[in-house]
Design an enzyme around this catalytic site. Sequence first.
Site, PDB file in Angstrom:
ATOM      1  N   LYS A  37       0.880  -1.171   0.000  1.00  0.00           N
ATOM      2  CA  LYS A  37       0.000   0.000   0.000  1.00  0.00           C
ATOM      3  C   LYS A  37       0.914   1.217   0.000  1.00  0.00           C
ATOM      4  CE  LYS A  37      -4.227   1.862   1.029  1.00  0.00           C
ATOM      5  NZ  LYS A  37      -5.540   1.560   0.436  1.00  0.00           N
ATOM      6  N   GLU A 122      -2.037  -2.082  -3.734  1.00  0.00           N
ATOM      7  CA  GLU A 122      -3.366  -1.503  -3.563  1.00  0.00           C
ATOM      8  C   GLU A 122      -3.279   0.016  -3.554  1.00  0.00           C
ATOM      9  OE1 GLU A 122      -6.854  -0.939  -0.223  1.00  0.00           O
ATOM     10  OE2 GLU A 122      -5.316  -2.474   0.108  1.00  0.00           O
ATOM     11  N   GLY A 123      -4.045   0.653  -4.405  1.00  0.00           N
ATOM     12  CA  GLY A 123      -4.093   2.102  -4.425  1.00  0.00           C
ATOM     13  C   GLY A 123      -4.912   2.656  -3.281  1.00  0.00           C
ATOM     14  N   PRO A 211     -18.679 -11.746  -4.049  1.00  0.00           N
ATOM     15  CA  PRO A 211     -19.929 -11.750  -3.282  1.00  0.00           C
ATOM     16  C   PRO A 211     -19.883 -10.861  -2.044  1.00  0.00           C
ATOM     17  CG  PRO A 211     -19.229 -13.985  -3.839  1.00  0.00           C
ATOM     18  CD  PRO A 211     -18.070 -13.079  -4.139  1.00  0.00           C
TER      19      PRO A 211
END
Length: 236
Positions: A37, A122-123, A211
């Site tokens: 991150k 992950e942005g 989901p």
Amino acid sequence: MRGWFVLGTDTGVGKSRVACALLEGVRREGLHGLGMKPVATGFFRQGDRWVNEDVELLKHHGDSTLKHSGGRVPEEWINPYGFEPPIAPHLAAHRQGVNLSFGVMRTAYQHLQSETDCLVVEGAGGVLVPLGEEGDMVDLAQSFALPVILVVGLRLGCLNHALLSAEALQHRSLPWAGWIANCLSPDLEEEERQIRTLQARLPGPFLGRYPYGMPPELGYTALHWESLRKSPRSAV
């Protein structure tokens, strides 16, 4: 699989959940995987440590040691920049008198990539969230040159957000892996029709429907791994 850069149509659309599911799937492929991150906001004190939920999740679902040198993964590689206030990264950095350096983030990325089979980055926020004077989140993703996965949080307004985000990615000619529909509600009206609309309008491939409420330990099964294994390096 050398990795992916996970971007979202907005904040709170499920980038972390998808990134962690990718790491779970990589592990089940028998590969070493690490999460990153580059910049995170919303840190809070936990005992004698400052922690961030997204960063902690990436650490939990990725490998805990470096593949080649065998040591523990340095925190500053996983998250080069972290700030307490839950606000836009460039504003949090400005408040603390910090310049967000793409060079610092790229160096951490290169260290991690040299120590793993697959790196999941992950942005933060949406695709065009500002990161200071050097550019925005798309510019950072472009400098990493990883195939991009766009996470679309299924909710009212997501069609417009998704199409605008994809257009921004196309204009920057980023490597494109595909997109994932993340269900944010158990009873969203016209969910299937929204997905079909996006399938008709977004660049393929469609990498799966995540989901509602499913943990990453199971969520990886909802992703289309045959397409993920073939993630192209060419531009959209």
